[in-house]
Scaffold this active site. Structure first.
Site, PDB file in Angstrom:
ATOM      1  N   ARG A 115       0.888  -1.174   0.000  1.00  0.00           N
ATOM      2  CA  ARG A 115       0.000   0.000   0.000  1.00  0.00           C
ATOM      3  C   ARG A 115       0.917   1.213   0.000  1.00  0.00           C
ATOM      4  O   ARG A 115       1.628   1.478   0.982  1.00  0.00           O
ATOM      5  CB  ARG A 115      -0.902  -0.025   1.238  1.00  0.00           C
ATOM      6  CG  ARG A 115      -1.872   1.156   1.344  1.00  0.00           C
ATOM      7  CD  ARG A 115      -2.699   1.017   2.604  1.00  0.00           C
ATOM      8  NE  ARG A 115      -3.471   2.205   2.891  1.00  0.00           N
ATOM      9  CZ  ARG A 115      -4.738   2.419   2.538  1.00  0.00           C
ATOM     10  NH1 ARG A 115      -5.367   1.493   1.854  1.00  0.00           N
ATOM     11  NH2 ARG A 115      -5.364   3.522   2.852  1.00  0.00           N
ATOM     12  N   HIS A 142      -7.110   1.189  -6.835  1.00  0.00           N
ATOM     13  CA  HIS A 142      -7.459   0.514  -5.574  1.00  0.00           C
ATOM     14  C   HIS A 142      -8.293  -0.729  -5.917  1.00  0.00           C
ATOM     15  O   HIS A 142      -9.486  -0.807  -5.609  1.00  0.00           O
ATOM     16  CB  HIS A 142      -8.244   1.471  -4.683  1.00  0.00           C
ATOM     17  CG  HIS A 142      -8.265   1.086  -3.241  1.00  0.00           C
ATOM     18  ND1 HIS A 142      -7.743  -0.102  -2.764  1.00  0.00           N
ATOM     19  CD2 HIS A 142      -8.748   1.741  -2.141  1.00  0.00           C
ATOM     20  CE1 HIS A 142      -7.908  -0.166  -1.460  1.00  0.00           C
ATOM     21  NE2 HIS A 142      -8.509   0.946  -1.053  1.00  0.00           N
ATOM     22  N   GLN A 145     -10.396  -2.770  -3.139  1.00  0.00           N
ATOM     23  CA  GLN A 145     -11.628  -2.102  -2.756  1.00  0.00           C
ATOM     24  C   GLN A 145     -12.719  -2.351  -3.794  1.00  0.00           C
ATOM     25  O   GLN A 145     -13.853  -2.683  -3.455  1.00  0.00           O
ATOM     26  CB  GLN A 145     -11.389  -0.599  -2.609  1.00  0.00           C
ATOM     27  CG  GLN A 145     -12.638   0.204  -2.262  1.00  0.00           C
ATOM     28  CD  GLN A 145     -13.157  -0.100  -0.878  1.00  0.00           C
ATOM     29  OE1 GLN A 145     -12.445   0.044   0.109  1.00  0.00           O
ATOM     30  NE2 GLN A 145     -14.419  -0.529  -0.785  1.00  0.00           N
ATOM     31  N   ASP A 237     -16.860   9.350  -2.420  1.00  0.00           N
ATOM     32  CA  ASP A 237     -15.641   9.209  -1.627  1.00  0.00           C
ATOM     33  C   ASP A 237     -15.299  10.586  -1.058  1.00  0.00           C
ATOM     34  O   ASP A 237     -15.890  11.597  -1.454  1.00  0.00           O
ATOM     35  CB  ASP A 237     -14.507   8.676  -2.513  1.00  0.00           C
ATOM     36  CG  ASP A 237     -13.322   8.148  -1.712  1.00  0.00           C
ATOM     37  OD1 ASP A 237     -13.376   8.170  -0.470  1.00  0.00           O
ATOM     38  OD2 ASP A 237     -12.328   7.724  -2.338  1.00  0.00           O
ATOM     39  N   CYS A 277     -16.352   4.017   0.275  1.00  0.00           N
ATOM     40  CA  CYS A 277     -15.243   3.129   0.644  1.00  0.00           C
ATOM     41  C   CYS A 277     -14.677   3.406   2.024  1.00  0.00           C
ATOM     42  O   CYS A 277     -13.876   2.601   2.528  1.00  0.00           O
ATOM     43  CB  CYS A 277     -14.146   3.175  -0.415  1.00  0.00           C
ATOM     44  SG  CYS A 277     -13.532   4.836  -0.741  1.00  0.00           S
ATOM     45  N   ARG A 305     -14.138  -6.389   2.292  1.00  0.00           N
ATOM     46  CA  ARG A 305     -12.701  -6.280   2.033  1.00  0.00           C
ATOM     47  C   ARG A 305     -11.996  -7.541   2.513  1.00  0.00           C
ATOM     48  O   ARG A 305     -11.067  -8.042   1.867  1.00  0.00           O
ATOM     49  CB  ARG A 305     -12.130  -5.042   2.743  1.00  0.00           C
ATOM     50  CG  ARG A 305     -12.505  -3.700   2.121  1.00  0.00           C
ATOM     51  CD  ARG A 305     -11.798  -3.468   0.793  1.00  0.00           C
ATOM     52  NE  ARG A 305     -10.350  -3.488   0.949  1.00  0.00           N
ATOM     53  CZ  ARG A 305      -9.616  -2.456   1.367  1.00  0.00           C
ATOM     54  NH1 ARG A 305     -10.200  -1.307   1.687  1.00  0.00           N
ATOM     55  NH2 ARG A 305      -8.307  -2.550   1.450  1.00  0.00           N
TER      56      ARG A 305
END
Length: 318
Positions: A115, A142, A145, A237, A277, A305
């Site tokens: 990450r 991502h 996700q 988001d 998210c 997730r």
């Protein structure tokens, strides 16, 4: 069907998981169904250890709640173990080249999750590694996700193909991965952002090319009312992601007309689902009435997730 699934399982072994565009519709559908199956096993208390004795190295140059916990718990539930590797400890690309780091870690580990900020780091790490590399997040993409999001939609709606997702907000890494996946899976997508905050132009063009194969559509524009019309899924988001804190005030002005609120969601289908998210800033990109309302599935997303990432690890590391 069993023969097809066996073929798909073989096609995924040893692969990197960097961007959704790298996978076929069937491969993505297989991962979603595997995630659902692993979720059922976990809920039933069934022990399933396909990664017994395997170790996942988890490199974090960006802090995280969901990514770290879900990967660490996930690898444990699959019978393996996770090793947390701080970016400060590794000096990745600074004290040692990314290629050398990848080569060394490949001698110790069975998989790497990273990450980080720059997407090129993930690509370089995957090029140098002889074990699977998973993109836990970059500024460009991502995919973990997005896979969890598609799993969540599939569980609630019973299908993906033909559904419309409206994304309102910043053209960031999350929307890039959602675009790629939607185009592969046959979902229609409409995106509304302020001028200057559009998704990456190359990814938009790549996505449009994939819609030709799946029969889906992609709209990228500036009017949230146009994007949200008749949507099955509404997604937003934060306006300022990690690393953009200095732009917070500027972005608040730019995104003022892009809040997902009760008035805007009236334009979607009556049975729309709301997604985010997380982490969320209630009162900014979305009102409390929407994010905490009956049609919000944000915590199903967060839970998935764990299951989606378990599917990725089981598929590519076993």
């Amino acid at each position: 069907m069993q023969a097809v699934n066996e073929e798909l399982a073989l096609s995924l072994k040893g692969r990197d998981f960097l961007m959704l565009v790298d996978f076929t519709k069937d491969e993505l559908q297989y991962l979603i169904e595997l995630a659902i199956d692993l979720k059922k096993k976990q809920k039933a208390g069934e022990t399933y250890h396909p990664l017994k004795g395997k170790t996942l190295g988890m490199i974090f140059e960006k802090s995280s709640t969901r990514t770290r916990v879900s990967f660490e718990v996930g690898i444990y539930q699959l019978g393996g173990q996770g090793l947390f590797l701080s970016g400060n400890d590794l000096q990745l690309g600074r004290g040692e080249t990314i290629w050398d780091t990848a080569q060394v870690l490949s001698r110790y580990l069975d998989g790497i999750m990273i990450r980080t900020f720059a997407h090129r780091k993930v690509v370089e790490l995957a090029r140098g590694a002889t074990i699977p590399v998973i993109n836990g997040l970059t500024d460009l993409s991502h995919p973990c996700q997005a896979l969890a999001d598609f799993q969540t939609i599939y569980e609630h709606k019973g299908r993906l193909e033909g559904l419309k997702m409206a994304y309102i907000g910043d053209g960031n890494n999350v929307v890039h991965s959602l675009m790629m996946g939607a185009a592969k899976l046959g979902m229609h997508m409409a995106i509304a952002t302020p001028k200057g905050y559009e998704p990456d132009a190359d990814i938009v063009e790549q996505t449009k090319a994939n819609t030709l194969d799946s029969g889906s559509t992609l709209y990228v524009g500036y009017d949230p009312k146009v994007a949200i019309a008749d949507a099955d899924i509404i997604y937003t988001d934060v306006w300022a992601s990690m690393g953009q804190e200095a732009e917070q005030k500027e972005r608040e002005l730019a995104f003022a007309d892009y809040q997902v609120n009760d008035e805007l969601v009236k334009l979607a289908k009556k049975d729309y689902l709301f997604m985010h998210c997380l982490p969320a800033h209630r009162g900014e990109e979305v009102t409390e009435s929407v994010i905490d309302g009956d049609q919000s599935i944000i915590f199903d997303q967060a839970e998935n997730r764990l299951h989606a990432q378990k599917a990725i690890m089981a598929a590519i590391m076993s």
